[in-house]
Design a protein around this motif. Structure first.
Motif, PDB file in Angstrom:
ATOM      1  N   LEU A  64       0.834  -1.208   0.000  1.00 27.27           N
ATOM      2  CA  LEU A  64       0.000   0.000   0.000  1.00 27.27           C
ATOM      3  C   LEU A  64       0.864   1.251   0.000  1.00 27.27           C
ATOM      4  CD1 LEU A  64      -2.817  -1.010   2.525  1.00 27.27           C
ATOM      5  CD2 LEU A  64      -3.048  -0.679   0.049  1.00 27.27           C
ATOM      6  N   ARG A  65       1.998   1.186   0.701  1.00 26.75           N
ATOM      7  CA  ARG A  65       2.919   2.339   0.709  1.00 26.75           C
ATOM      8  C   ARG A  65       3.466   2.581  -0.695  1.00 26.75           C
ATOM      9  NH1 ARG A  65       5.380   0.194   5.764  1.00 26.75           N
ATOM     10  NH2 ARG A  65       4.485   1.356   7.513  1.00 26.75           N
ATOM     11  N   VAL A  66       3.752   1.500  -1.410  1.00 26.27           N
ATOM     12  CA  VAL A  66       4.243   1.648  -2.792  1.00 26.27           C
ATOM     13  C   VAL A  66       3.180   2.335  -3.642  1.00 26.27           C
ATOM     14  CG1 VAL A  66       4.955   0.402  -4.865  1.00 26.27           C
ATOM     15  CG2 VAL A  66       5.776  -0.351  -2.620  1.00 26.27           C
ATOM     16  N   LEU A  67       1.937   1.870  -3.543  1.00 32.16           N
ATOM     17  CA  LEU A  67       0.853   2.480  -4.313  1.00 32.16           C
ATOM     18  C   LEU A  67       0.641   3.938  -3.914  1.00 32.16           C
ATOM     19  CD1 LEU A  67      -1.724  -0.466  -4.250  1.00 32.16           C
ATOM     20  CD2 LEU A  67      -0.409   0.324  -6.224  1.00 32.16           C
ATOM     21  N   ALA A  68       0.692   4.208  -2.617  1.00 32.42           N
ATOM     22  CA  ALA A  68       0.509   5.589  -2.148  1.00 32.42           C
ATOM     23  C   ALA A  68       1.605   6.491  -2.663  1.00 32.42           C
ATOM     24  CB  ALA A  68       0.466   5.607  -0.622  1.00 32.42           C
ATOM     25  N   GLY A  69       2.800   5.946  -2.782  1.00 30.68           N
ATOM     26  CA  GLY A  69       3.908   6.744  -3.304  1.00 30.68           C
ATOM     27  C   GLY A  69       3.684   7.180  -4.740  1.00 30.68           C
ATOM     28  N   HIS A  70       2.884   6.442  -5.458  1.00 27.90           N
ATOM     29  CA  HIS A  70       2.527   6.799  -6.839  1.00 27.90           C
ATOM     30  C   HIS A  70       1.173   7.508  -6.910  1.00 27.90           C
ATOM     31  CE1 HIS A  70       5.822   4.655  -8.835  1.00 27.90           C
ATOM     32  NE2 HIS A  70       5.636   3.665  -7.976  1.00 27.90           N
ATOM     33  N   ARG A  71       0.609   7.818  -5.742  1.00 27.40           N
ATOM     34  CA  ARG A  71      -0.713   8.474  -5.648  1.00 27.40           C
ATOM     35  C   ARG A  71      -1.802   7.652  -6.349  1.00 27.40           C
ATOM     36  NH1 ARG A  71       0.400  14.016  -8.220  1.00 27.40           N
ATOM     37  NH2 ARG A  71      -1.880  14.157  -8.075  1.00 27.40           N
ATOM     38  N   LYS A 160       0.606  -3.473 -21.938  1.00 27.70           N
ATOM     39  CA  LYS A 160       0.231  -4.865 -21.703  1.00 27.70           C
ATOM     40  C   LYS A 160       0.767  -5.349 -20.357  1.00 27.70           C
ATOM     41  CE  LYS A 160      -1.616  -7.148 -24.264  1.00 27.70           C
ATOM     42  NZ  LYS A 160      -3.071  -7.395 -24.469  1.00 27.70           N
ATOM     43  N   GLU A 161       1.988  -4.981 -20.027  1.00 29.67           N
ATOM     44  CA  GLU A 161       2.557  -5.389 -18.744  1.00 29.67           C
ATOM     45  C   GLU A 161       1.762  -4.794 -17.591  1.00 29.67           C
ATOM     46  OE1 GLU A 161       6.652  -4.328 -18.723  1.00 29.67           O
ATOM     47  OE2 GLU A 161       7.179  -5.704 -20.363  1.00 29.67           O
ATOM     48  N   PHE A 162       1.374  -3.522 -17.726  1.00 27.44           N
ATOM     49  CA  PHE A 162       0.567  -2.878 -16.696  1.00 27.44           C
ATOM     50  C   PHE A 162      -0.768  -3.592 -16.527  1.00 27.44           C
ATOM     51  CE2 PHE A 162      -3.245  -0.175 -16.849  1.00 27.44           C
ATOM     52  CZ  PHE A 162      -3.378   0.090 -15.493  1.00 27.44           C
ATOM     53  N   ALA A 163      -1.446  -3.895 -17.641  1.00 32.04           N
ATOM     54  CA  ALA A 163      -2.773  -4.505 -17.569  1.00 32.04           C
ATOM     55  C   ALA A 163      -2.710  -5.866 -16.890  1.00 32.04           C
ATOM     56  CB  ALA A 163      -3.365  -4.627 -18.970  1.00 32.04           C
ATOM     57  N   ARG A 164      -1.743  -6.671 -17.274  1.00 30.49           N
ATOM     58  CA  ARG A 164      -1.632  -7.998 -16.666  1.00 30.49           C
ATOM     59  C   ARG A 164      -1.217  -7.892 -15.197  1.00 30.49           C
ATOM     60  NH1 ARG A 164      -1.932 -12.286 -20.371  1.00 30.49           N
ATOM     61  NH2 ARG A 164      -0.891 -13.704 -18.917  1.00 30.49           N
ATOM     62  N   ALA A 165      -0.388  -6.913 -14.873  1.00 31.47           N
ATOM     63  CA  ALA A 165      -0.014  -6.709 -13.476  1.00 31.47           C
ATOM     64  C   ALA A 165      -1.229  -6.336 -12.639  1.00 31.47           C
ATOM     65  CB  ALA A 165       1.060  -5.622 -13.374  1.00 31.47           C
ATOM     66  N   ALA A 166      -2.108  -5.495 -13.180  1.00 34.11           N
ATOM     67  CA  ALA A 166      -3.317  -5.099 -12.460  1.00 34.11           C
ATOM     68  C   ALA A 166      -4.240  -6.296 -12.255  1.00 34.11           C
ATOM     69  CB  ALA A 166      -4.036  -3.991 -13.224  1.00 34.11           C
ATOM     70  N   ARG A 178       5.471 -10.612  -4.123  1.00 34.35           N
ATOM     71  CA  ARG A 178       4.859 -10.417  -5.435  1.00 34.35           C
ATOM     72  C   ARG A 178       3.932  -9.210  -5.425  1.00 34.35           C
ATOM     73  NH1 ARG A 178       5.823 -10.470 -10.597  1.00 34.35           N
ATOM     74  NH2 ARG A 178       4.011 -11.034 -11.890  1.00 34.35           N
ATOM     75  N   GLN A 179       3.193  -9.013  -4.338  1.00 34.94           N
ATOM     76  CA  GLN A 179       2.313  -7.852  -4.249  1.00 34.94           C
ATOM     77  C   GLN A 179       3.101  -6.549  -4.331  1.00 34.94           C
ATOM     78  OE1 GLN A 179       0.392  -9.336  -0.606  1.00 34.94           O
ATOM     79  NE2 GLN A 179      -1.580  -8.872  -1.561  1.00 34.94           N
ATOM     80  N   GLN A 180       4.255  -6.501  -3.699  1.00 34.47           N
ATOM     81  CA  GLN A 180       5.075  -5.291  -3.743  1.00 34.47           C
ATOM     82  C   GLN A 180       5.573  -5.009  -5.157  1.00 34.47           C
ATOM     83  OE1 GLN A 180       8.025  -6.320  -0.800  1.00 34.47           O
ATOM     84  NE2 GLN A 180       6.916  -5.300   0.856  1.00 34.47           N
ATOM     85  N   ALA A 181       6.003  -6.067  -5.851  1.00 32.78           N
ATOM     86  CA  ALA A 181       6.484  -5.893  -7.225  1.00 32.78           C
ATOM     87  C   ALA A 181       5.361  -5.428  -8.147  1.00 32.78           C
ATOM     88  CB  ALA A 181       7.092  -7.198  -7.730  1.00 32.78           C
ATOM     89  N   LEU A 182       4.184  -6.030  -7.999  1.00 29.16           N
ATOM     90  CA  LEU A 182       3.044  -5.641  -8.837  1.00 29.16           C
ATOM     91  C   LEU A 182       2.570  -4.231  -8.510  1.00 29.16           C
ATOM     92  CD1 LEU A 182       1.043  -8.988  -8.673  1.00 29.16           C
ATOM     93  CD2 LEU A 182       2.197  -8.064 -10.693  1.00 29.16           C
ATOM     94  N   ALA A 183       2.604  -3.869  -7.232  1.00 32.38           N
ATOM     95  CA  ALA A 183       2.206  -2.516  -6.834  1.00 32.38           C
ATOM     96  C   ALA A 183       3.103  -1.479  -7.496  1.00 32.38           C
ATOM     97  CB  ALA A 183       2.249  -2.380  -5.324  1.00 32.38           C
ATOM     98  N   ALA A 184       4.392  -1.771  -7.592  1.00 31.51           N
ATOM     99  CA  ALA A 184       5.311  -0.845  -8.246  1.00 31.51           C
ATOM    100  C   ALA A 184       4.989  -0.705  -9.729  1.00 31.51           C
ATOM    101  CB  ALA A 184       6.755  -1.318  -8.053  1.00 31.51           C
TER     102      ALA A 184
END
Length: 387
Positions: A64-71, A160-166, A178-184
């Motif tokens: 969540l901190r990773v996601l918050a860092g990207h707003r 495509k990488e973003f969509a599959r990561a989401a 894995r969650q941290q990597a995908l969040a980034a």
């Protein structure tokens, strides 16, 4: 079952409604019958869409901190919006994907598919293997969608990488690393969407002109990039794989006794890329004789509903045009029915029409593999060689 629902669709042991815990112990009410699934989808007051985009693996504080860092934010916009703003947002998106605008893309898409099929045919003639996912299906829906709604100018591979990561971050069973990597990955591309929402034209410009706030623009773009193109590329790969094992259907297409449109609908019924969708009970109610307390997570098994013997004659057989074939729920139903259904149908029809002769003469070297995921099948490589 929850993460292999795409592989258990034909299992006859499932009741109409079943309580099933997931990998973290959260109980869900799984609904399998067509009539019950449709009832839930058609009643957004009793069964709200608020949990549609909730992460099935709770996201830890570190991610969540990773996601918050990207707003990063996902406000109620389309699939997860049961509020008063939904109809207006949906109308703007639906206008961008209007059937007339979709039909106008068909000649261009046909030319592109013919060009690719020609290259694939030459490689097969030379004895080489071809990955039909990578060489044909993976990016086609994104290229069409970009023309319709003026998507941000980003490399196809990055999108495509973003969509599959989401799809993995919000719908797969995951460990913390894995969650941290995908969040980034998701967070980085969210920045691109945010910048585009502020200045972009097309759909983004229409939403801005209607007075919708930046978060809504980003949310709409986010969902379109995930559901508006990635699911269609998945369906194309799944349908091509299915057709490669259906010689009678290919013969019917060749002879003109089977229509492309019927093949697409039967494919959507038997090989939908979205196998489940979620709702949450807003009030205490009952469903199929089962008590449903308010707050219950409901998993609607769309893929199994398409094989309900109450609506289709041969539930597990690929019979284009059979009774009930078009009554599938691959695009959902009700006020949140997929606004891109005609776009997906058009793309699939073009691909089937142009590749059917090629599929008639191939051997499958590698079937698509699908990872564990609650909702999306996410097939990968589909490798064939000329017979």
């Amino acid at each position: 079952m929850l993460f292999r629902s795409w592989a258990q669709t034909a299992d006859a042991r499932w009741p109409d409604v079943a309580r099933v815990p997931d990998h973290v112990g959260v109980a869900h009410l799984v609904v399998t019958r067509h009539a019950l699934v449709r009832r839930v989808l058609a009643d957004p007051a009793t069964y709200r869409p608020d949990n549609a985009l909730d992460a099935v693996t709770p996201i830890p504080v570190s991610a969540l901190r990773v996601l918050a860092g990207h707003r990063f934010r996902l406000p109620p916009t389309l699939a997860n919006n049961g509020g008063a703003s939904h109809p207006a947002i949906r109308a703007i998106v639906a206008d961008a994907l209007h059937p007339t605008r979709v039909a106008a893309q068909r000649p261009w898409l046909t030319g592109l598919v013919q060009e690719r099929v020609g290259r694939i045919d030459a490689t097969l003639d030379a004895g080489g293997p071809v990955d039909l996912h990578a060489e044909l299906a993976a990016d086609l829906p994104l290229l069409v969608l970009a023309r319709l709604v003026e998507l941000p100018d980003a490399p196809v591979g990055a999108v495509k990488e973003f969509a599959r990561a989401a799809l993995e971050l919000f719908w797969a069973p995951l460990d913390v690393g894995r969650q941290q990597a995908l969040a980034a990955e998701v967070g980085r591309f969210h920045r691109v969407l945010r910048e585009f929402a502020a200045t972009g034209g097309g759909l983004a410009g229409s939403l801005r002109a209607a007075g919708h706030p930046p978060d809504v623009l980003v949310g709409a773009l986010f969902f379109l990039l995930v559901a508006g193109q990635e699911t269609t590329s998945q369906f194309l790969t799944l349908l091509l794989h299915r057709l490669a094992g259906e010689p009678a259907v290919l013969a019917g297409l060749r002879a003109g006794t089977v229509t492309v449109a019927d093949v697409v609908e039967e494919g959507l019924r038997l090989e939908p890329p979205i196998v489940t969708w979620r709702r949450v009970a807003a009030v205490d109610t009952t469903l199929g004789g089962t008590a449903v307390p308010a707050g219950t997570s409901i998993v609607l098994w769309l893929a199994r509903a398409g094989r309900d013997p109450a609506i289709v004659d041969a539930p597990d057989e690929f019979r284009p045009g059979q009774r009930g074939s078009r009554r599938h729920l691959a695009f959902g139903a009700g006020t949140h029915r997929c606004v891109g259904d005609q776009l997906a149908r058009m793309e699939a029809a073009v691909v089937v029409a142009e590749t059917a002769p090629l599929l008639d003469r191939v051997t499958v070297l590698r079937e698509p593999w699908c990872p564990d995921n609650l909702t999306f099948r996410m097939p990968d490589a589909f490798v064939v060689r000329r017979r």
